[in-house]
Write an enzyme that holds these catalytic residues in place. Sequence first.
Site, PDB file in Angstrom:
ATOM      1  CG  HIS A  19     -31.906  18.863  40.093  1.00 19.38           C
ATOM      2  ND1 HIS A  19     -32.836  18.296  39.257  1.00 19.38           N
ATOM      3  CD2 HIS A  19     -31.232  19.766  39.343  1.00 19.38           C
ATOM      4  CE1 HIS A  19     -32.728  18.825  38.045  1.00 19.38           C
ATOM      5  NE2 HIS A  19     -31.752  19.718  38.069  1.00 19.38           N
ATOM      6  CE  LYS A  43     -36.918  25.374  28.522  1.00 21.14           C
ATOM      7  NZ  LYS A  43     -35.777  25.567  29.387  1.00 21.14           N
ATOM      8  NE  ARG A  92     -25.510  18.769  34.125  1.00 22.99           N
ATOM      9  CZ  ARG A  92     -26.575  18.846  33.353  1.00 22.99           C
ATOM     10  NH1 ARG A  92     -27.475  17.898  33.391  1.00 22.99           N
ATOM     11  NH2 ARG A  92     -26.731  19.852  32.521  1.00 22.99           N
ATOM     12  CB  SER A 130     -34.533  17.280  33.798  1.00 26.46           C
ATOM     13  OG  SER A 130     -34.263  17.720  35.100  1.00 26.46           O
TER      14      SER A 130
END
Length: 160
Positions: A19, A43, A92, A130
């Site tokens: 990030h 969430k 990615r 993450s």
Amino acid sequence: MYNGLCVYPGSFDPVTLGHVDLIERASVLFPEVVVAVLNNPDKRGKFDVAQRLSMLERACRHLANVRIDSFGGLLVDYMRKQGAGIVLRGLRAVTDFESEFQMAQVNRQIAPEIETLFLMTSPHYAYISSSAVKQIASFGGDFSSLVPAVIIDDIRNAYR
Ligand code: PNS
């Protein structure tokens, strides 16, 4: 020529070096970058939004034109309120493409004036996520090469 605000939205649960790489590159491309953490009551992440903001603040302290914020609800509503015209997302690998494509198309459908731009993650960081950080941390592994040094203790403490 675009000279306005660029918003980099995400969960950032927690922020990774991937990030930060993207934020640094965006800060060169745009006059002002807002990193926007989604505050989603449905969430809950490992870290609450205040913790995520704090980690991002410290990880981006060296970038003068980067601001950290949070938002709830629709991204495009937040963009309009901020007067921002560009959403930035990182890609990615091809596995990211499908969901990113869908999100960009939905956002375009409901807010045609907002553009989504993608930057390819630097190869060095392409494997970082993450989720991987959290998984390694939860088993007591060494995740220190995946996140900014200033947030290592935050993550260790969360799994104590
Ligand atoms: O880091 P993430 O979890 O991939 O980020 C996803 C995020 C926060 C960018 C996305 O879920 C989002 O924009 N949510 C806000 C709700 C919204 O606007 N949905 C419509 C687009 S599908």
